[in-house]
Design a protein around this motif. Sequence first.
Motif, PDB file in Angstrom:
ATOM      1  N   PRO A  41      41.685  33.974  58.179  1.00  9.48           N
ATOM      2  CA  PRO A  41      40.337  34.399  57.785  1.00  9.48           C
ATOM      3  C   PRO A  41      40.123  35.907  57.880  1.00  9.48           C
ATOM      4  O   PRO A  41      39.285  36.461  57.165  1.00  9.48           O
ATOM      5  CB  PRO A  41      39.436  33.644  58.761  1.00  9.48           C
ATOM      6  N   SER A  42      40.898  36.555  58.728  1.00  6.38           N
ATOM      7  CA  SER A  42      40.740  38.007  58.899  1.00  6.38           C
ATOM      8  C   SER A  42      41.010  38.785  57.618  1.00  6.38           C
ATOM      9  O   SER A  42      40.551  39.924  57.470  1.00  6.38           O
ATOM     10  CB  SER A  42      41.671  38.513  60.009  1.00  6.38           C
ATOM     11  N   ILE A  43      41.727  38.169  56.667  1.00  3.91           N
ATOM     12  CA  ILE A  43      42.027  38.876  55.423  1.00  3.91           C
ATOM     13  C   ILE A  43      40.761  39.128  54.614  1.00  3.91           C
ATOM     14  O   ILE A  43      40.711  40.024  53.768  1.00  3.91           O
ATOM     15  CB  ILE A  43      43.059  38.080  54.578  1.00  3.91           C
ATOM     16  N   MET A  44      39.713  38.364  54.903  1.00  5.99           N
ATOM     17  CA  MET A  44      38.458  38.539  54.184  1.00  5.99           C
ATOM     18  C   MET A  44      37.813  39.888  54.479  1.00  5.99           C
ATOM     19  O   MET A  44      36.975  40.358  53.715  1.00  5.99           O
ATOM     20  CB  MET A  44      37.484  37.404  54.526  1.00  5.99           C
ATOM     21  N   ASP A  45      38.212  40.501  55.573  1.00  2.00           N
ATOM     22  CA  ASP A  45      37.681  41.819  55.909  1.00  2.00           C
ATOM     23  C   ASP A  45      38.027  42.842  54.825  1.00  2.00           C
ATOM     24  O   ASP A  45      37.236  43.735  54.522  1.00  2.00           O
ATOM     25  CB  ASP A  45      38.232  42.270  57.268  1.00  2.00           C
ATOM     26  N   VAL A  49      34.087  41.665  49.264  1.00  4.46           N
ATOM     27  CA  VAL A  49      33.329  41.625  48.007  1.00  4.46           C
ATOM     28  C   VAL A  49      33.860  40.520  47.098  1.00  4.46           C
ATOM     29  O   VAL A  49      33.080  39.785  46.480  1.00  4.46           O
ATOM     30  CB  VAL A  49      33.388  42.994  47.289  1.00  4.46           C
ATOM     31  N   GLU A  50      35.181  40.393  47.021  1.00  6.88           N
ATOM     32  CA  GLU A  50      35.777  39.365  46.165  1.00  6.88           C
ATOM     33  C   GLU A  50      35.382  37.964  46.635  1.00  6.88           C
ATOM     34  O   GLU A  50      35.036  37.086  45.829  1.00  6.88           O
ATOM     35  CB  GLU A  50      37.302  39.492  46.149  1.00  6.88           C
ATOM     36  N   PHE A  51      35.437  37.735  47.954  1.00  5.41           N
ATOM     37  CA  PHE A  51      35.076  36.426  48.484  1.00  5.41           C
ATOM     38  C   PHE A  51      33.591  36.136  48.298  1.00  5.41           C
ATOM     39  O   PHE A  51      33.204  34.999  47.995  1.00  5.41           O
ATOM     40  CB  PHE A  51      35.451  36.336  49.966  1.00  5.41           C
ATOM     41  N   LEU A  52      32.759  37.164  48.457  1.00  6.45           N
ATOM     42  CA  LEU A  52      31.328  36.996  48.226  1.00  6.45           C
ATOM     43  C   LEU A  52      31.044  36.595  46.780  1.00  6.45           C
ATOM     44  O   LEU A  52      30.278  35.670  46.508  1.00  6.45           O
ATOM     45  CB  LEU A  52      30.582  38.295  48.550  1.00  6.45           C
ATOM     46  N   ALA A  73      25.637  34.370  32.337  1.00  6.72           N
ATOM     47  CA  ALA A  73      25.636  35.107  31.071  1.00  6.72           C
ATOM     48  C   ALA A  73      26.801  34.649  30.207  1.00  6.72           C
ATOM     49  O   ALA A  73      26.655  34.417  29.007  1.00  6.72           O
ATOM     50  CB  ALA A  73      25.723  36.610  31.338  1.00  6.72           C
ATOM     51  N   ASN A  74      28.000  34.526  30.818  1.00  5.21           N
ATOM     52  CA  ASN A  74      29.151  34.007  30.063  1.00  5.21           C
ATOM     53  C   ASN A  74      29.324  32.529  30.386  1.00  5.21           C
ATOM     54  O   ASN A  74      30.050  32.137  31.300  1.00  5.21           O
ATOM     55  CB  ASN A  74      30.442  34.789  30.342  1.00  5.21           C
ATOM     56  N   LYS A  75      28.607  31.724  29.629  1.00  5.19           N
ATOM     57  CA  LYS A  75      28.593  30.277  29.837  1.00  5.19           C
ATOM     58  C   LYS A  75      29.987  29.685  29.661  1.00  5.19           C
ATOM     59  O   LYS A  75      30.751  30.104  28.800  1.00  5.19           O
ATOM     60  CB  LYS A  75      27.623  29.607  28.862  1.00  5.19           C
ATOM     61  N   GLY A  76      30.277  28.682  30.479  1.00  4.83           N
ATOM     62  CA  GLY A  76      31.554  28.000  30.353  1.00  4.83           C
ATOM     63  C   GLY A  76      32.694  28.683  31.084  1.00  4.83           C
ATOM     64  O   GLY A  76      33.840  28.242  30.983  1.00  4.83           O
ATOM     65  N   MET A  77      32.394  29.750  31.818  1.00  2.68           N
ATOM     66  CA  MET A  77      33.430  30.476  32.559  1.00  2.68           C
ATOM     67  C   MET A  77      33.147  30.401  34.056  1.00  2.68           C
ATOM     68  O   MET A  77      32.002  30.365  34.486  1.00  2.68           O
ATOM     69  CB  MET A  77      33.476  31.936  32.126  1.00  2.68           C
ATOM     70  N   LYS A  78      34.214  30.368  34.844  1.00  4.61           N
ATOM     71  CA  LYS A  78      34.054  30.383  36.299  1.00  4.61           C
ATOM     72  C   LYS A  78      35.041  31.370  36.904  1.00  4.61           C
ATOM     73  O   LYS A  78      36.067  31.712  36.289  1.00  4.61           O
ATOM     74  CB  LYS A  78      34.286  28.986  36.881  1.00  4.61           C
ATOM     75  N   LYS A  79      34.726  31.842  38.110  1.00  2.00           N
ATOM     76  CA  LYS A  79      35.575  32.805  38.799  1.00  2.00           C
ATOM     77  C   LYS A  79      36.472  32.073  39.786  1.00  2.00           C
ATOM     78  O   LYS A  79      36.023  31.171  40.488  1.00  2.00           O
ATOM     79  CB  LYS A  79      34.722  33.846  39.531  1.00  2.00           C
ATOM     80  N   ASN A  80      37.715  32.505  39.821  1.00  2.45           N
ATOM     81  CA  ASN A  80      38.682  31.924  40.748  1.00  2.45           C
ATOM     82  C   ASN A  80      39.370  33.011  41.541  1.00  2.45           C
ATOM     83  O   ASN A  80      39.692  34.087  40.996  1.00  2.45           O
ATOM     84  CB  ASN A  80      39.738  31.112  39.991  1.00  2.45           C
ATOM     85  N   LEU A  81      39.609  32.751  42.824  1.00  2.00           N
ATOM     86  CA  LEU A  81      40.395  33.664  43.642  1.00  2.00           C
ATOM     87  C   LEU A  81      41.873  33.405  43.380  1.00  2.00           C
ATOM     88  O   LEU A  81      42.314  32.248  43.344  1.00  2.00           O
ATOM     89  CB  LEU A  81      40.091  33.445  45.126  1.00  2.00           C
ATOM     90  N   VAL A  82      42.626  34.467  43.183  1.00  2.00           N
ATOM     91  CA  VAL A  82      44.064  34.350  42.930  1.00  2.00           C
ATOM     92  C   VAL A  82      44.814  35.240  43.919  1.00  2.00           C
ATOM     93  O   VAL A  82      44.484  36.427  44.064  1.00  2.00           O
ATOM     94  CB  VAL A  82      44.407  34.757  41.478  1.00  2.00           C
ATOM     95  N   TYR A  83      45.787  34.661  44.585  1.00  2.00           N
ATOM     96  CA  TYR A  83      46.608  35.408  45.543  1.00  2.00           C
ATOM     97  C   TYR A  83      47.976  35.658  44.921  1.00  2.00           C
ATOM     98  O   TYR A  83      48.675  34.728  44.550  1.00  2.00           O
ATOM     99  CB  TYR A  83      46.760  34.623  46.840  1.00  2.00           C
ATOM    100  N   HIS A  84      48.328  36.938  44.798  1.00  2.00           N
ATOM    101  CA  HIS A  84      49.588  37.279  44.135  1.00  2.00           C
ATOM    102  C   HIS A  84      50.143  38.573  44.724  1.00  2.00           C
ATOM    103  O   HIS A  84      49.455  39.599  44.779  1.00  2.00           O
ATOM    104  CB  HIS A  84      49.350  37.458  42.624  1.00  2.00           C
ATOM    105  N   ASP A  85      51.392  38.504  45.171  1.00  2.00           N
ATOM    106  CA  ASP A  85      52.082  39.669  45.736  1.00  2.00           C
ATOM    107  C   ASP A  85      51.268  40.347  46.840  1.00  2.00           C
ATOM    108  O   ASP A  85      51.162  41.587  46.898  1.00  2.00           O
ATOM    109  CB  ASP A  85      52.414  40.695  44.637  1.00  2.00           C
ATOM    110  N   ASP A  87      48.123  40.395  47.296  1.00  2.00           N
ATOM    111  CA  ASP A  87      46.814  40.901  46.886  1.00  2.00           C
ATOM    112  C   ASP A  87      45.934  39.739  46.433  1.00  2.00           C
ATOM    113  O   ASP A  87      46.425  38.733  45.905  1.00  2.00           O
ATOM    114  CB  ASP A  87      46.989  41.902  45.742  1.00  2.00           C
ATOM    115  N   ILE A  88      44.632  39.870  46.632  1.00  2.00           N
ATOM    116  CA  ILE A  88      43.673  38.855  46.200  1.00  2.00           C
ATOM    117  C   ILE A  88      42.784  39.443  45.116  1.00  2.00           C
ATOM    118  O   ILE A  88      42.180  40.512  45.311  1.00  2.00           O
ATOM    119  CB  ILE A  88      42.798  38.366  47.372  1.00  2.00           C
ATOM    120  N   VAL A  89      42.735  38.767  43.981  1.00  2.00           N
ATOM    121  CA  VAL A  89      41.910  39.243  42.874  1.00  2.00           C
ATOM    122  C   VAL A  89      41.058  38.092  42.340  1.00  2.00           C
ATOM    123  O   VAL A  89      41.365  36.909  42.556  1.00  2.00           O
ATOM    124  CB  VAL A  89      42.781  39.817  41.722  1.00  2.00           C
ATOM    125  N   LEU A  90      39.978  38.449  41.657  1.00  2.00           N
ATOM    126  CA  LEU A  90      39.130  37.470  40.990  1.00  2.00           C
ATOM    127  C   LEU A  90      39.517  37.381  39.526  1.00  2.00           C
ATOM    128  O   LEU A  90      39.655  38.401  38.860  1.00  2.00           O
ATOM    129  CB  LEU A  90      37.658  37.887  41.097  1.00  2.00           C
TER     130      LEU A  90
END
Length: 303
Positions: A41-45, A49-52, A73-85, A87-90
């Motif tokens: 959980p400490s990685i959220m530090d 912003v991404e987790f929020l 605003a962009n109907k039909g789309m959702k945000k997902n957290l992706v962990y790669h190398d 790094d965490i990105v949305l």
Amino acid sequence: MKKIGDMMNQTDIEDMKKESIYALASQKHIQAFLQSHHLQPSIMDDYWVEFLDYNDDYHMCLDCQSLESCPKANKGMKKNLVYHDGDIVLELESCAYGKSLEKRRLLLEKFVITNMNDDLLLTDLTSLNIVKNAQSLSPNGQYALGNILKYIQEPSDKGLFLHGEMGCGKTTLLAGLMNSLAKKGKEIGFIHFPTYLIDLKASFSTGDNEYAMDKLMKVDYLLLDGIGEENVTQWSRDEILLSILSYRLLNHLPTFFTSMYGYKDLKKVYTIKKGDEIRANTIISKLKALSIEIMLDEGKMKI
């Protein structure tokens, strides 16, 4: 030197961040993400912003019932957290409703030339009452449906010519067939022929090639709806309809038709004046070579 007010604001922000991270860590979907990637959980530090953002988006989707009720605003789309190398990105991706919309869009793209509404193009044979209640159909109706279902499994060069009174289901049945072929990746032309002629003539002055005959001639599968119901002229008969039929017959391209008239009556329709019998016979001969004639005698049907 920092002012006391600035230090207090910074302290407030840090406290708020800690509280926020603590709250986020209690969310089951956040826990599932961390566990799936063996993260603490400490990685959220570092990615607060991404987790929020992900959490806010997740809760917006939680009670969504349809694409129409989507508050985004962009109907039909959702945000997902992706962990790669490390790094965490949305990332944005389609939700279940969005995927359905995308599937619909891709299917409609297969109708490369059409003047029909989307609802007709999206006709699903399996959902039609006429198919569900096939045993109650007349022998002709069962024969038509049997040929359509067989064609989906075993396509051939020869199409179908369905004729009957308005409301007998001929257009809807063949729309379902075209839909099935489109789902197989085939490109479809589906036009109401009388309207097409009007649009084609208008395009000569505008230069619009949306209704170019070349598309009709070469498309994988073509459905001409309502032939014989157009304002028949020598131009529409000889330069348009005959040219389309001749090209598709020569190149073994499957072609389908609906009409209020059978082959016999169409000969009269396409005989404009005395001496036109040869031209009319040529049209009928090519229709016979391109299709199997089936009369629907169901009357007004609940499709």
